[in-house]
Structures are given as C-alpha cells and as structure tokens.
Write an enzyme that holds these catalytic residues in place. Structure first.
Site, short mmCIF file in Angstrom:
data_model
loop_
_atom_site.label_atom_id
_atom_site.label_comp_id
_atom_site.label_asym_id
_atom_site.label_seq_id
_atom_site.Cartn_x
_atom_site.Cartn_y
_atom_site.Cartn_z
N ASN A 58 -13.93 -30.64 -29.19
CA ASN A 58 -13.15 -31.14 -28.05
C ASN A 58 -13.68 -30.68 -26.70
OD1 ASN A 58 -12.26 -28.52 -27.67
ND2 ASN A 58 -10.11 -28.93 -28.16
N LYS A 59 -14.81 -29.96 -26.69
CA LYS A 59 -15.31 -29.42 -25.43
C LYS A 59 -16.08 -30.47 -24.62
CE LYS A 59 -13.67 -25.30 -26.17
NZ LYS A 59 -12.93 -25.53 -27.41
#
Length: 387
Positions: free
Chosen positions: A186-187
């Site tokens: 999710n970065k």
C-alpha cells in the site's frame, strides 16, 4: 445511494503498468530470481535518489527497522522513545532486540510524536528516538536532530510511509541518521513486500548486509565466516525490478496524490458547509510541500455522534467505499498492557487512536470519487449527529 450503482473504491490500490509486468517476466525468464543484479541496480538507484548515501534493501520494512536498531548497537536494557500511533511493528522491533519502547504522546494536529514532550522522557538508559511520519508527514526535522544532538541520541526514522516526502526542500532520507522505508503493497512506492534502510557510511552498510543474511561474510571462491547473529531478510530480484519501475513512475504518482488531497479538502469543507452543522471533523495538516500524501485521514467527532467508528466504516462500505484504521494506540494491545503500558498515559493518542479514519487515496482514483466519498462521509455523520 447504494453500492450496487458504483464501483467499489478500496482505501488503497497499487498500480503496475505493462512495463513493470514485462520487467518481472524478464527476471523470471533469466533464472536469477533471488538477490542478484536487479537488487544491486535498485540499491544504486535508491542511493542516487538519496543524494549518494548508502542504501540497503530488505524483505520488509520491519526488518529495516530492526536492523537499524542493531546497526546502532541498541539492545538489552536500552530505551527507545517512540510514538504510540503507528503500526505495531515500530515498537515490536524495539522489544525484539531486548530494548524498551518509551511512548511519548502525539501532537493532536500533526498526529506525529510531540517533540516538545520528548525531553522529559529521556533517561540515562535512552539510546535513540524513533519518530514515525504518519501518512507521510515528517516531524520538525530541525527540532528532532537538535534534541538528538543535545542528548547524544541516535535517530532511527520510521519513514515507512514517507518515501517522497520532504523537509524544507530536502528529501526525507537524503539527510539525518538511519532512515527506514517500507515498500509494502500500500506504500507510495511498492515492491509488493520490501523496504530499504539509508545508512551513514560503508561500515554501517556492510554491517546491515551481514544482519540481513545470517551474519555471513564471503572471502574468495569458497571462504565464509559469520561473526554476528543475522537473519534471512534479503530482497529478491523480482521485488527489486518492481521497485525500479515504481521509482520511474514516482513523480507522476506524487503529483496525482497531491491533487487528490487538495480535492479532499475542498469537497469535505463544501459538504460540511452545506449541512449547516458544527461537525468537528478534524482534517489532516494541509501540507503540499512536505507530505507525500500516503494517506488522507480524518478524526471523527465521536463525542457528537450516536454511533462508533465501526458503524461509520460499515455504512461507507455499504455505499461502496473502503476505509482503514491507521492506527489504534499500540499501548492498548494485550501484549503491551501485559508489559504494564496504559493508553491513559498518552491521552491524545488514546483519543485519536479510537477515532481516526483513513479514506481512499491512490493514484488510480478518478476525480468524481473524491466528491462521492466526501458526500457519503458527511451524509453518514449528519445522520448520526446527536440531536
């Protein structure tokens, strides 16, 4: 309005273009899929990104933080000051090296560790400060390093969410002490799983290499030695080639995230104005130069509502909108309560941990998504507002 009429919007979604898929296929066809030439290329590109500082990559962002502690020589009996509002890995790694996390309350506006409260938490056992840059917003870096210098402390920056963030025009990671980033799915830049550590010199980089692969050093064709206790935390070439492609796309991603964040402020404020209610919804800091807008988080006015956060999240999900919680106060987890920690010792973190809500934000979102989310959120809050 029902979710049947709309595509579901997750709180985040990674983006991989065809060039990335082709690059992964090329690595798979090469037969060299573990740590190899692509990892070396990725580390070199990251080093260049951070102004020439040494960079080593790892299997995940948890390993980067643990190894940063080990490189800094932190262990049994030492104390590390950190924040209670973070993914629990931040404090778990401190425990894992035998040290003690010391939690300092957060600033209610930035939601980061309150640096004004750090000095009073320093003892003779304190060896480091580990700040976390929640949602990509850095702390006051001048104040952080002034404190560290004054008290002769190491700084291990948990910049897991801050790849691409800046402080006064300088990239986070291009200066400072040990700086840890996560490349989890999710970065802002992802390698699916992975992370990197920015180090100060070649000696620290060599030690980090040992810690990531069983403490091993090779000499010549067949010589091996192990002089420190290491683990198995290396990043593969498959992950690394994804990171190389993501690095190329980062400026485009960043521009899009910033634009979406700007739209959120306008849309939410417009919706709040239209209700005519004094809903005390807390928005993030409006920082478009320093933050990488990893997440857009609001703090719900639970004292004004007749329901809890879970109900708000459920009703948003029913309208096709995914949300997240980042994060409950670490001190409320059973492991930490059993160690004697109490959420009441950090009351700001306790309140925000119960009421913070992460809204969708990722480059693939469409402009109308923001208006839809803002309308749904404020509509639900208005419905549950105490009369």
């Amino acid at each position: 309005m029902s979710s049947a009429n709309f595509e579901f919007i997750p709180f985040t979604r990674p983006n991989f273009n065809q060039e990335t898929i082709d690059a992964v296929a090329e690595v798979l066809r090469s037969g060299w899929v573990t740590s190899g030439p692509k990892l070396a290329e990725f580390e070199s590109a990251l080093s260049q990104y951070f102004g020439g500082r040494p960079v080593r990559c790892f299997a995940n962002g948890t390993a980067t933080m643990k190894i940063a502690l080990q490189v800094a020589g932190i262990g049994e009996g030492d104390e590390v000051i950190t924040t209670p509002i973070s993914w629990v890995a931040t404090s778990n790694v401190i425990l894992s090296v035998g040290a003690k996390p010391v939690f300092v309350d957060i600033d209610p506006v930035t939601r980061n560790i309150d640096l004004n409260k750090v000095a009073s938490a320093i003892t003779s056992k304190t060896k480091a400060i580990m700040p976390v840059y929640l949602a990509g917003l850095p702390v006051d870096m001048d104040k952080l390093y002034s404190l560290a210098k004054q008290h002769q402390l190491r700084v291990i920056e948990d910049a897991a969410q801050a790849f691409g963030s800046q402080w006064q025009g300088k990239k986070i990671g291009s200066f400072g002490d040990l700086v840890s980033f996560s490349f989890q799915a999710n970065k802002n830049l992802t390698t699916i799983e992975g992370g990197c550590l920015v180090l100060n010199n070649a000696d620290e980089a060599k030690l980090a290499e040992k810690f990531r692969l069983q403490g091993l050093t090779r000499q010549g064709m067949d010589g091996m030695d192990v002089d420190v206790l290491g683990g198995k935390d290396n990043l593969t070439d498959v992950n690394a080639v994804i990171g190389l492609q993501q690095l190329k796309q980062l400026p485009t991603y960043q521009t899009r995230r910033t634009a979406l964040a700007r739209q959120y402020f306008d849309a939410i404020r417009n919706e709040l104005t239209s209700t005519g209610l004094d809903l005390r919804l807390e928005l993030p800091v409006e920082n478009f130069t320093g933050s990488n807008w990893h997440m857009f988080q609001v703090v719900l006015p639970l004292e004004q509502l007749d329901c809890d956060r879970a109900q708000i999240m459920t009703e948003l999900k029913e309208l096709g909108i995914g949300t997240g919680v980042h994060y409950p106060a670490i001190t409320g987890f059973t492991l930490y309560k059993n160690l004697g920690y109490q959420t009441s010792s950090t009351p700001v973190a306790e309140r925000i941990g119960k009421s913070i809500l992460t809204l969708p934000l990722f480059p693939g979102m469409k402009d109308p998504d923001i208006a839809r989310i803002a309308s749904a959120l404020i509509g639900i809050l208005q419905k549950h507002c105490k009369k």
